[in-house]
Design a protein around this motif. Structure first.
Motif, mmCIF file in Angstrom:
data_model
loop_
_atom_site.group_PDB
_atom_site.id
_atom_site.type_symbol
_atom_site.label_atom_id
_atom_site.label_comp_id
_atom_site.label_asym_id
_atom_site.label_seq_id
_atom_site.Cartn_x
_atom_site.Cartn_y
_atom_site.Cartn_z
ATOM 1 N N ILE A 171 0.772 -1.197 0.109
ATOM 2 C CA ILE A 171 0.118 0.159 0.016
ATOM 3 C C ILE A 171 1.010 1.097 -0.108
ATOM 4 C CG2 ILE A 171 -1.792 1.376 1.401
ATOM 5 C CD1 ILE A 171 -2.614 -1.451 2.239
ATOM 6 N N LEU A 172 1.945 1.117 0.686
ATOM 7 C CA LEU A 172 3.007 2.285 0.653
ATOM 8 C C LEU A 172 3.548 2.603 -0.530
ATOM 9 C CD1 LEU A 172 4.392 4.597 2.246
ATOM 10 C CD2 LEU A 172 6.253 2.937 2.656
ATOM 11 N N LEU A 173 3.611 1.678 -1.352
ATOM 12 C CA LEU A 173 4.335 1.633 -2.865
ATOM 13 C C LEU A 173 3.099 2.510 -3.592
ATOM 14 C CD1 LEU A 173 6.705 1.261 -4.901
ATOM 15 C CD2 LEU A 173 5.334 -0.971 -5.216
ATOM 16 N N ILE A 174 1.897 1.876 -3.467
ATOM 17 C CA ILE A 174 0.928 2.502 -4.401
ATOM 18 C C ILE A 174 0.810 4.111 -3.904
ATOM 19 C CG2 ILE A 174 -1.825 2.606 -4.653
ATOM 20 C CD1 ILE A 174 -1.687 -0.649 -4.209
ATOM 21 N N TYR A 175 0.608 4.457 -2.740
ATOM 22 C CA TYR A 175 0.880 5.914 -2.121
ATOM 23 C C TYR A 175 1.708 6.597 -2.766
ATOM 24 C CZ TYR A 175 0.740 9.509 1.202
ATOM 25 O OH TYR A 175 0.847 10.791 1.925
ATOM 26 N N VAL A 176 3.047 6.173 -2.712
ATOM 27 C CA VAL A 176 4.015 6.993 -3.244
ATOM 28 C C VAL A 176 4.094 7.228 -4.576
ATOM 29 C CG1 VAL A 176 6.426 6.911 -3.691
ATOM 30 C CG2 VAL A 176 5.633 6.198 -1.216
#
Length: 441
Positions: free
Chosen positions: A102-107
Motif C-alpha cells: 500500500i505504501l508503494l501505491i501511495y508513493v
C-alpha cells in the motif's frame, strides 16, 4: 543460556530482533541522533522568529513558488544520510507485506500527480523533498530496531524541547503560568504539541515494558513531557493523546485477558479511540461541518480571534471544501494547491491568510484527490491493524507503533502537520517505513 518465557518482554525482544532484519544494529546510535537533529532543526524551525512575524502573504507565496535554498540543501543532506545508512545496513531489506504494497501505491500516486498538477515545478520540488524524507526514513528503518527507533523519535523530541526552552528564555517569552501564553519555541504550538504527545506515548510504553530504574525514568520523562504539552495549549494534540492512550490500554488488556467480558470492553474502548476525533467533525447543531456543540467544551479565551482554533477551522473547511469538490478525483497535484494566486484567493474568501486546510485528509484531497486520500487512509488503518496483530502475538515494539499511528490518525482530522514537511510527518513516515521494510529471512 537464557530461555525466553512464553509471555512478556523476553520473548517479545527475541521476536522483535528477528523481525527487524539481519542488519539492524542493536545499540542505540547516539551520534546518529545528534547529527540528525542538527540537520532537522534548521530545516523544520524558524531560527529567526522575528523574521517570520514580519512575513506577509506575498512573502509566503513567493517562498512557495521559488522554494528555500537552505531547506533544499538540508533536505538533500538528510536524504543522503538515509541513503548511506541503507547501503551500510540495508542488506536484503525490501518493501514487503500489505503495508509495503500500500505504501508503494501511495508513493506512486503522489509521483504521477505531477501530470495533472496546476504547478508542475512546485509539485516536482515537493515530490523531491518527500522522496528525500522517505530515503532518510528507510535508512533509519535499516539502521535501528523498532525499540531503538522509538527511542530515536523520543530523543529528537527531547532535543527539540530543550531548544524550545532555551529559545523562549532568550526571547523572554518563557512564562509557563501566564494567562493565554502558549509554549512553542521556534515552531507553532500545535506542531510542538504533536511531537510532545508522541513522546508521552513512547514514555508510557517503555514504562510498561520495563522495570526498576528504567520504569521510573520513563514515568518521570513522561510527566515532564506532558507538562510541556499542556503548556502548548494544543487541544488537537491532547485529544490525539487521549485516543492513543485509550488504544494502548485497550490492546494491552486484550492481550492480557484474551477472553471474557473484558475483551468486549477493550474492543469498544479501542473503537472509541478511533472515533474520538471524528466526533469533533460531526457533532453538529445545524450543518455537518458545524462543530459548535463539541467545541464549546474545548474553547479557550483565544478562540475569539485566533484563526487556528476549532471554530476558525470550520471556515477554512468551508472554503477549501469548495475547491476540493471542483476536483474530487485527482486534486491539484502534490503540493500544487497552496501556491501563488490561490493563496490570495483563499485569503480573500476567509478575510485572513491560510496556508493549509487544518485537516490532513482535506489537504490530501486537494493535493492528490479522493483516490489518493483513500489510499492514504487505507495505509493508516492497515498499519494500525498490522501493529495490533503483531502486538497480540507478543511483539511488544508493535504496540507503541500502533499507539503512534492512532495519534496521527486522530490528529490529522483537525491538523495538516502530519502530511506537511514537519517533525510529526517525519515520525509518521519513520513508523510506516519500519513497518514496510523487512528482510526475506
Amino acid at each position: 543460556m537464557t530461555i525466553p518465557l512464553p509471555f512478556g518482554p523476553e520473548l517479545a525482544r527475541t521476536r522483535t530482533r528477528a523481525a527487524d532484519g539481519l542488519y539492524a544494529a542493536p545499540r542505540f546510535p547516539w551520534g546518529f541522533l545528534i547529527l540528525t537533529w542538527v540537520i532537522l532543526f534548521p530545516y523544520q524551525n524558524e531560527l529567526d522568529p522575528r523574521q517570520a512575524d514580519n512575513l506577509d502573504l506575498s512573502d509566503i507565496a513567493a517562498a512557495a513558488g521559488a522554494g528555500n535554498l537552505l531547506h533544499q540543501a538540508l533536505a538533500v543532506l538528510l536524504g543522503s544520510l538515509g541513503i548511506v545508512c541503507l547501503f551500510k545496513y540495508g542488506g536484503n531489506l525490501r518493501l514487503r507485506g500489505v503495508v509495503g504494497r500500500i505504501l508503494l501505491i501511495y508513493v506512486t500516486w503522489i509521483a504521477v500527480s505531477v501530470i495533472w498538477s496546476d504547478d508542475p515545478g512546485v509539485t516536482l520540488r515537493r515530490q523531491a523533498a518527500f522522496g528525500l524524507m522517505l530515503a532518510f526514513c528507510a535508512g533509519c528503518a535499516a539502521r535501528m530496531t523498532k525499540d531503538n527507533l522509538s527511542r530515536f523519535i523520543a530523543g529528537l523530541t527531547s532535543l527539540n524541547l530543550a531548544a524550545a526552552i532555551v529559545q523562549e528564555f532568550i526571547r523572554g517569552t518563557l512564562h509557563p503560568f501566564a494567562a493565554g501564553n502558549r509554549f512553542s519555541g521556534t515552531i507553532s504550538p500545535n506542531t510542538q504539541g504533536a511531537g510532545l504527545a508522541v513522546a508521552v506515548v513512547i514514555s508510557f510504553w517503555f514504562a510498561w515494558g520495563s522495570g526498576g530504574s528504567s520504569r521510573r525514568y520513563s514515568i518521570s520523562a513522561g510527566i515532564v513531557l506532558l507538562f510541556f504539552l499542556f503548556l502548548t495549549g494544543s487541544r488537537t494534540s491532547l485529544v490525539g493523546l487521549i485516543a492513543a492512550m485509550i488504544a494502548s490500554v485497550s490492546i494491552i488488556g486484550i492481550r492480557r485477558y484474551r477472553g471474557g467480558p473484558y475483551r468486549i470492553g477493550a474492543v469498544l474502548m479501542l473503537g472509541l479511540a478511533l472515533i474520538t476525533g471524528a466526533a469533533l467533525l460531526y457533532a453538529s447543531d445545524t450543518r455537518p461541518m458545524d462543530v459548535t456543540g463539541m467545541t464549546n467544551v474545548l474553547r479557550t479565551e483565544r478562540d475569539g480571534d485566533e484563526v487556528t482554533d476549532l471554530t476558525g477551522r470550520t471556515q477554512i473547511w468551508d472554503v477549501t471544501g469548495g475547491y476540493a469538490a471542483a476536483r474530487p478525483v485527482l486534486g491539484y497535484g502534490y503540493g500544487g494547491f497552496w501556491t501563488g494566486g490561490r493563496l490570495d484567493a483563499v485569503a480573500d474568501e476567509l478575510k485572513w491568510p491560510a496556508y493549509h486546510s487544518h485537516s490532513a485528509y482535506l489537504d490530501m484531497i486537494l493535493q492528490v484527490g479522493g483516490l489518493g486520500a483513500i489510499v492514504y487512509i487505507v495505509l493508516l488503518v492497515t498499519s494500525i491493524v498490522v501493529c495490533i496483530v503483531k502486538f497480540l502475538r507478543f511483539e511488544d515494539s508493535a504496540g507503541v507503533f500502533a499507539a503512534i499511528l492512532v495519534f496521527m490518525t486522530i490528529n490529522g482530522l483537525t491538523e495538516s502537520i502530519v502530511i506537511l514537511p514537519t517533525f510529526p510527518a517525519l515520525i509518521l513516515n519513520l513508523v510506516l517505513m519500519k513497518l514496510a521494510l523487512a528482510s526475506p529471512a
